[in-house]
Design an enzyme around this catalytic site. Structure first.
Site, PDB file in Angstrom:
ATOM      1  N   ASP A 160       0.847  -1.192   0.000  1.00 17.92           N
ATOM      2  CA  ASP A 160       0.000   0.000   0.000  1.00 17.92           C
ATOM      3  C   ASP A 160       0.886   1.247   0.000  1.00 17.92           C
ATOM      4  O   ASP A 160       2.094   1.164  -0.172  1.00 17.92           O
ATOM      5  CB  ASP A 160      -0.923  -0.025   1.212  1.00 17.92           C
ATOM      6  CG  ASP A 160      -0.153  -0.122   2.513  1.00 17.92           C
ATOM      7  OD1 ASP A 160       0.278   0.928   3.028  1.00 17.92           O
ATOM      8  OD2 ASP A 160       0.031  -1.238   3.032  1.00 17.92           O
TER       9      ASP A 160
ATOM     10  N   ASP B  54       0.860 -17.283  -6.016  1.00 18.52           N
ATOM     11  CA  ASP B  54       1.298 -16.123  -6.795  1.00 18.52           C
ATOM     12  C   ASP B  54       0.078 -15.438  -7.378  1.00 18.52           C
ATOM     13  O   ASP B  54      -0.193 -15.522  -8.580  1.00 18.52           O
ATOM     14  CB  ASP B  54       2.262 -16.579  -7.891  1.00 18.52           C
ATOM     15  CG  ASP B  54       3.040 -15.407  -8.480  1.00 18.52           C
ATOM     16  OD1 ASP B  54       3.656 -15.594  -9.548  1.00 18.52           O
ATOM     17  OD2 ASP B  54       3.043 -14.311  -7.887  1.00 18.52           O
TER      18      ASP B  54
END
Length: 579
Positions: A193, A549
């Site tokens: 983030d 993944d």
């Protein structure tokens, strides 16, 4: 939000297909895939130092007893390597046989080959094996810079406009101020983030500064191709200063530290310059203030010869933060009701206080700091999960034991024995546990737990250079770089098979196939907190294979400062052993 590159149902389909066709882990989506029915060989995809242990893992090798080591350039068989008896590794969900080729020390590029197996990734045997990965792990921090554009000459294809100038940040009511703005620019984005956190930022700085203090000549002035390269200061310190400068902007006028700089909620999947929601200075607390005091006291020593005025500024800030913490010893941070970003909460500040007292004592030799650390000796035992809550007392011990400051001999011996005893246990665990790594609990950020353990063993090796410590550290790094159940080199941009779909907003939104390089994926996490957000794991997956993944997988495939930091330390330590 920007759509993911593969919808969740397609990810699940390919995951199950790979499990049934390859007998391998659910990590082939988005990376190089095995397209036939042969099995894969799991090893360190970068390679091995000449004198290091060298092992490769074969899953389902019941029908063969030897494998071939082949020179890639000449195509000649170099050696026949016998396989061990079959081992049942329950944490990994694998029945394996091990090829140990530690006796091969000649530098070169090799592959392992065996009937029924895809030839292994080509790997090198050489000195300075990790030089590129070391610089890559630090350059990964550059790509996390806030408040600046990443220009093409420094960032290549991952260039981007300036994001988050943070020169007019609002004060949240929890900060104790309700009006006005402040300049809190610079610093690194903490994770996938765009927020900036003092607790985790300063803990990560502590690990990175430890490397700088112990091995000050690892980096040169132009090693990282930074905007500051060529300024007469080594690039490593330039990069750390970018975060230190931001951290100092988070100190209140009374000496205490604001907890974080953040939006009220996480931004969506977009580029930094497109994430324009209001940003706030939020909270204030003892943990942030003590972590800051410790990191700044370390920075004082590291920068003392390079920039004495800056070093003094760091020490002054550290002592002010310490005094605030002594007056406010139990100010625990909790997210306000309208803030939903990372909390980094903690209610036990004993480890933070010990770290701060230790660093301040080494920097000042003032008796009040020595008295405090003697009176507040933590109960040191290595713990997994949330190293930013409990590992920092070890950082204080490393600094004390590396220094020549006066202290009671009984204290020095106690610290020494504490580190060595824990390292002995970790080294023994590396011999016994699946894939020859030191932990048996795989939760959030498990790769950082593995590397924090390696950092502990490295500091034990500095005290007592036992070959067992060095071998365990080397095998731990083998695990990170591919000798693991999912056969993945967890550092983006390195090895033949590394994560392609990390939970990292720039990598998800920039339109570039390859993710930002030099960022360490969090690793297997059996708790799987992200399934409600679209992440799909195989059913009943083994703990060491609970990694996927997928961009949605913030629980297993996000990146974070305190995951890169111990990787940088450990790689730097290993490179320093190979002058």
């Amino acid at each position: 939000m920007t759509p993911m590159r593969l919808p969740a149902l397609l990810v699940l389909f390919f995951t199950l297909l790979l499990l049934t066709s390859c007998g391998d882990a659910p990590t082939e989506v988005g990376s190089k895939t095995n397209t036939d029915n042969r099995k894969l060989i799991h090893l360190n995809q970068l390679g091995y130092y000449p004198d290091a242990p060298k092992k490769a893992i074969f899953i389902g090798a019941q029908d063969i007893d030897v494998v071939q080591l082949v020179d890639v350039e000449s195509k000649e068989k170099v050696a026949e390597i016998p396989l061990s008896n079959e081992l049942n590794w329950e944490m990994a969900g694998d029945r394996v046989r091990v090829a140990d080729f530690s006796s091969v020390k000649t530098e070169g590029t090799y592959q392992l080959e065996a009937e029924g197996f895809v030839p292994s990734h080509p790997f090198e045997i050489k000195n300075h094996l990790y030089a590129d990965a070391l610089t890559g792990s630090v350059k990964g921090l550059y790509y996390q810079r806030a408040s600046t554009a990443l220009e093409e000459k420094h960032a290549g294809q991952w260039k981007r406009p300036l994001g988050h100038p943070d020169d007019q940040v609002l004060f949240h009511a929890s900060s104790g101020q309700s009006t006005g703005t402040t300049n809190s620019s610079k610093g690194w984005y903490d994770a996938g983030d765009f927020n900036k956190y003092i607790v985790n930022g300063c803990f990560s700085l502590g690990q990175l500064l430890t490397l700088a203090e112990q091995y000050p000549k690892l980096f040169g002035d132009s090693d990282l191709n930074l905007p500051e390269s060529g300024n007469g200061v080594n690039d490593y310190l330039d990069e750390l200063k970018y975060e230190l400068d931001w951290a100092m902007s988070m100190q209140d006028k009374d000496g205490g530290l604001f907890h974080k700089l953040t939006t009220k909620r996480f931004e969506g999947v977009k580029m930094p310059h497109e994430a324009t929601n209001d940003r706030y200075i939020v909270g204030k607390g003892t943990a942030a203030s003590l972590d800051f005091a410790a990191a700044m006291a370390q920075a004082h020593r590291v920068f003392l010869e390079v920039d004495p005025a800056y070093a003094q500024q760091c020490l002054s800030a550290a002592e002010r933060a310490w005094e605030w913490s002594v007056k406010n010893p139990q100010e625990a941070y909790r997210n306000p009701s309208d803030v939903q970003t990372g909390e980094y909460g903690d209610e036990n500040f004993k480890d933070e206080r010990y770290w701060a007292a230790a660093e301040l004592y080494v920097s000042t030799q003032k008796s009040k700091y020595l008295d405090d650390l003697v009176a507040n000796m933590p109960n040191n035992s290595f713990k997994t999960n949330n190293g930013w809550q409990s590992y920092m007392s070890y950082l204080g011990m490393y600094s004390l034991l590396s220094s020549t400051v006066p202290m009671p001999d009984s204290l020095r011996q106690k610290l020494r024995q504490s580190v060595l005893a824990e390292a002995d246990q970790l080294a023994e665990r590396c011999k016994a546990l699946d894939y020859f790594q030191p932990i048996d609990r795989f939760v959030w950020g498990s790769n950082s737990d593995v590397l924090n353990a390696a950092m502990l063993m490295a500091n034990a090796y500095r005290l007592d250079p036992k070959p067992e410590y060095l071998g365990a550290i080397q095998e731990t790094v083998d695990y990170i770089f591919g000798k693991n159940p999912v056969g993945m080199c967890y550092l983006t941009g390195f090895g033949d098979k590394s994560p392609m779909f990390i939970h990292h907003r720039q990598s998800m939104a920039d339109g570039i196939d390859e993710p930002v390089p030099g960022l360490l994926s969090g690793g297997p996490n059996i708790v799987q907190q992200d399934t409600s957000d679209g992440t799909t794991y195989p059913p009943n997956v083994a703990p060491m294979k609970s990694w996927v993944d997928q961009e949605s997988s913030y629980a297993s495939n996000e990146i974070c400062l305190n995951w890169n930091a111990p990787l940088t330390y450990v790689l730097g330590f290993l490179e320093a052993q190979n002058p």
